[in-house]
Design a protein around this motif. Structure first.
Motif, PDB file in Angstrom:
ATOM      1  N   GLU A 158       5.107  15.915  37.209  1.00 17.07           N
ATOM      2  CA  GLU A 158       4.994  16.213  35.941  1.00 17.07           C
ATOM      3  C   GLU A 158       3.649  16.566  35.514  1.00 17.07           C
ATOM      4  O   GLU A 158       3.053  16.000  34.547  1.00 17.07           O
ATOM      5  CB  GLU A 158       5.316  14.571  34.944  1.00 17.07           C
ATOM      6  N   VAL A 159       3.083  17.428  36.197  1.00 13.67           N
ATOM      7  CA  VAL A 159       2.023  18.257  35.738  1.00 13.67           C
ATOM      8  C   VAL A 159       2.509  19.815  35.870  1.00 13.67           C
ATOM      9  O   VAL A 159       3.434  20.150  36.326  1.00 13.67           O
ATOM     10  CB  VAL A 159       0.914  18.276  36.821  1.00 13.67           C
ATOM     11  N   LEU A 182       3.634  25.808  36.971  1.00 13.46           N
ATOM     12  CA  LEU A 182       4.700  26.296  36.180  1.00 13.46           C
ATOM     13  C   LEU A 182       4.240  27.546  35.213  1.00 13.46           C
ATOM     14  O   LEU A 182       3.246  27.459  34.885  1.00 13.46           O
ATOM     15  CB  LEU A 182       4.755  25.197  35.171  1.00 13.46           C
ATOM     16  N   THR A 183       5.025  28.562  35.333  1.00 12.95           N
ATOM     17  CA  THR A 183       4.922  29.731  34.445  1.00 12.95           C
ATOM     18  C   THR A 183       5.899  29.829  33.368  1.00 12.95           C
ATOM     19  O   THR A 183       5.684  30.836  32.587  1.00 12.95           O
ATOM     20  CB  THR A 183       5.121  30.950  35.348  1.00 12.95           C
ATOM     21  N   LEU A 190       4.373  30.123  43.321  1.00 11.29           N
ATOM     22  CA  LEU A 190       3.779  29.559  44.477  1.00 11.29           C
ATOM     23  C   LEU A 190       3.008  30.648  44.920  1.00 11.29           C
ATOM     24  O   LEU A 190       3.311  31.817  44.995  1.00 11.29           O
ATOM     25  CB  LEU A 190       4.627  29.355  45.875  1.00 11.29           C
ATOM     26  N   SER A 191       1.671  30.310  45.223  1.00 11.37           N
ATOM     27  CA  SER A 191       0.657  31.319  45.601  1.00 11.37           C
ATOM     28  C   SER A 191      -0.289  30.869  46.643  1.00 11.37           C
ATOM     29  O   SER A 191      -0.633  29.601  46.706  1.00 11.37           O
ATOM     30  CB  SER A 191       0.137  32.165  44.551  1.00 11.37           C
ATOM     31  N   GLU A 197       3.032  35.885  46.577  1.00 10.49           N
ATOM     32  CA  GLU A 197       3.496  35.359  45.442  1.00 10.49           C
ATOM     33  C   GLU A 197       5.060  34.946  45.417  1.00 10.49           C
ATOM     34  O   GLU A 197       5.700  36.050  45.650  1.00 10.49           O
ATOM     35  CB  GLU A 197       3.071  36.026  44.111  1.00 10.49           C
ATOM     36  N   VAL A 198       5.423  33.998  45.358  1.00  9.25           N
ATOM     37  CA  VAL A 198       7.055  33.604  45.240  1.00  9.25           C
ATOM     38  C   VAL A 198       7.174  32.869  44.007  1.00  9.25           C
ATOM     39  O   VAL A 198       6.667  31.890  43.686  1.00  9.25           O
ATOM     40  CB  VAL A 198       7.148  32.646  46.295  1.00  9.25           C
ATOM     41  N   THR A 199       8.236  33.533  43.263  1.00 12.13           N
ATOM     42  CA  THR A 199       8.792  32.903  41.932  1.00 12.13           C
ATOM     43  C   THR A 199       9.902  32.135  42.205  1.00 12.13           C
ATOM     44  O   THR A 199      10.833  32.534  42.806  1.00 12.13           O
ATOM     45  CB  THR A 199       8.880  33.964  41.204  1.00 12.13           C
TER      46      THR A 199
END
Length: 538
Positions: A158-159, A182-183, A190-191, A197-199
């Motif tokens: 929960e961050v 979170l974007t 993920l980076s 970079e993986v979305t």
């Protein structure tokens, strides 16, 4: 031989290459079955089915991932077991299956550390102690199963942002730090170094709906998986006859193969085609089938077989050695010699990659070979020399890459020592029986002796952009041949071509394969035609 037989201290020195650091994370529960399709550059080329279940206070993520349009029809089975609160990884198992072979990876939790084993059949990697407080997690960016496990752990925190330490089994046992952030309300990024970079997009229940690997160009979308069929690439031709054959080996096995026969006058010249490393079928990942068709169209028969253990051949691929593969090639030459349509004084051999090394050894001892073609052929032993050369090409990167390079070098050094300190072709590690025979057979070779002893015409073909076999190795083969007194040696290099000798093409239902140019095929056919057809006619 059992591992305990050489002592735990010695084994630790032989097969332990690195220490690992702890990781962080949490989790979110879920159950059920979800299907996904995988696209690359907009083309559907794979499917994944992911299941989640709770069992004995453990959460188990499982997946069946099919990639039928890769070089080979590939299916990966994964099983990730975590604690009921998804805070700790308890174990991981993966089995990558292709026709004729299974490659397994194990990550097993002990009292205070993990044990890692990656069995690549011809080689392996074993680390008896990967220290971690218990929250180490495996990650493959093209596997929803493992991405879901990481996402659940992150969402349970929960961050908005967290750091995790992961191990990417397909790359190395090195633990690396990645960032998870979170974007958007239902999107995470993920980076990390070496990761890109993986979305990840997910729904209100935390279930992944889409994965976008920006660096790899792969997109995974939640959707009905359906079925994808594929077959090895083989160009069509109306001017030849393709005959299904069976070749008997020296140890009484049957190799399945195809004999491409030209129309017209018999007996005709013929060439045995030897594929590269791996459990390859008679098409050689679609490369050799293109050569076979062109040769047959131009009046030269061609023979290529499935490797032993690869459907539909008998035997076991997992225990093949250089010597057994060489004898299988000799058996194919014998088949041609005994075939009534083949002129026994006009038999050649063409090898690609490891097949070139095998072809060189056959040409030295088999009196029926009249000409050789080596394509992207190493001038050194495949193990350990070629692996060390490959690692050398990665030197000079960042700290992460340098550390990974160091681990790879240590792994090879450890395997060389292990082979040197043991006898026999197998070793037992825990409950696993691992094969040493291929490494042992490679280490016993002297490639320079083979090449320098060949006294028939030789063509060496090399792509100048080859990142696996460099131009230096092609020139080294030529030097060996000339030093041995061979006066009929030709080197053809191709400025814009790499190891596959052509651009890779994925056009379902055909599997991924190189598209050879007409110029390249013309060069092969013309050179063999001159040595096996024109010279004989004179």
């Amino acid at each position: 031989m059992k591992l305990e037989g050489i002592g735990k201290a010695v084994v630790a020195a032989l097969v332990t290459a690195a220490f690992l650091v702890p990781v962080c994370g949490c989790g979110q529960e879920g159950t059920g079955r979800t299907e996904y399709i995988v696209r690359e550059q907009g083309v559907k080329f794979g499917t994944q089915v992911v299941t989640q279940e709770i069992e004995d206070r453990k959460k188990i993520y499982s997946s069946t991932e099919r990639f039928p349009c890769h070089f080979q029809d590939t299916t990966i089975y994964r099983n990730l077991t975590v604690s009921g609160d998804v805070k700790e990884t308890l174990g991981y198992y993966a089995n990558r299956k292709v026709p004729g072979a299974s490659y397994r990876t194990y990550l097993t939790r002990g009292n205070s550390a993990y044990t890692y084993l990656s069995d690549e059949l011809q080689t392996f990697e074993f680390l008896p102690e990967i220290f971690s407080p218990g929250n180490l997690i495996p990650l493959e960016t093209d596997s929803v199963c493992l991405l879901q496990g990481l996402l659940d752990r992150f969402l349970n925190l929960e961050v908005d942002r967290a750091v995790a330490y992961v191990i990417v089994p397909s790359a190395s046992p090195l633990v690396q730090e990645i960032a998870v952030a979170l974007t958007g309300k239902k999107e995470a990024l993920l980076s990390g170094e070496g990761l890109g970079e993986v979305t990840i997009a997910f729904d209100e229940d935390g279930e992944i709906t889409r994965v976008n690997d920006q660096g790899g160009g792969v997109e995974i979308v939640r959707n009905r998986a359906g079925r994808i069929d594929s077959k090895s690439y083989e160009p069509s031709s109306k001017g030849i006859n393709i005959k299904e054959i069976r070749v008997e080996t020296a140890d009484n096995l049957k190799l399945a193969g195809s004999l491409y026969l030209p129309r017209g006058e018999k007996p005709c010249p013929a060439v045995v085609l030897a594929p590269d490393f791996g459990p390859q079928n008679r098409t050689g990942n679609g490369l050799l089938s293109q050569i076979a068709v062109r040769l047959a169209e131009d009046g030269i028969a061609a023979l290529c077989c499935d490797k032993r253990g690869v459907p539909e051949s008998h035997g076991e691929y997992a225990t093949y050695t250089f010597d057994s593969a060489k004898e299988d090639l000799n058996a194919q030459v014998d088949y041609l010699v005994l075939h009534g349509d083949i002129d026994i004084e006009r038999v050649g051999i063409l090898g690609y990659g490891e097949g070139g090394a095998l072809a060189a050894s056959v040409a030295v001892s088999n009196p029926y070979i009249s000409a050789c073609v080596f394509m992207a052929t190493p001038s050194v032993r495949l193990f350990p020399d070629l692996e060390l050369l490959d690692i050398g090409g990665t030197d000079g990167g960042g700290a992460f890459e340098q550390e990974k390079t160091g681990i790879r070098k240590a792994r090879i050094d450890n395997l060389v020592r292990l082979v040197g300190l043991t006898e026999g072709d197998f070793i037992e590690i825990g409950e696993h029986k691992l094969f040493l025979g291929w490494m042992r057979s490679q280490m016993a070779r002297d490639p320079s002796a083979d090449f320098s002893s060949i006294n028939v015409p030789v063509l060496v073909m090399q792509g100048e952009q080859d990142e696996i076999i460099g131009m230096g190795q092609a020139r080294q083969i030529v030097e060996y041949l000339e030093e041995g007194g061979n006066s009929d040696v030709e080197l053809m290099s191709y400025e814009k071509l790499g190891h596959q000798f052509g651009p890779l093409v994925m056009s379902p239902p055909y599997q991924l394969h190189p598209q050879l140019s007409d110029n390249l095929l013309d060069d092969i056919s013309a050179w063999l035609g001159k040595r096996l057809v024109e010279n004989r006619a004179e």
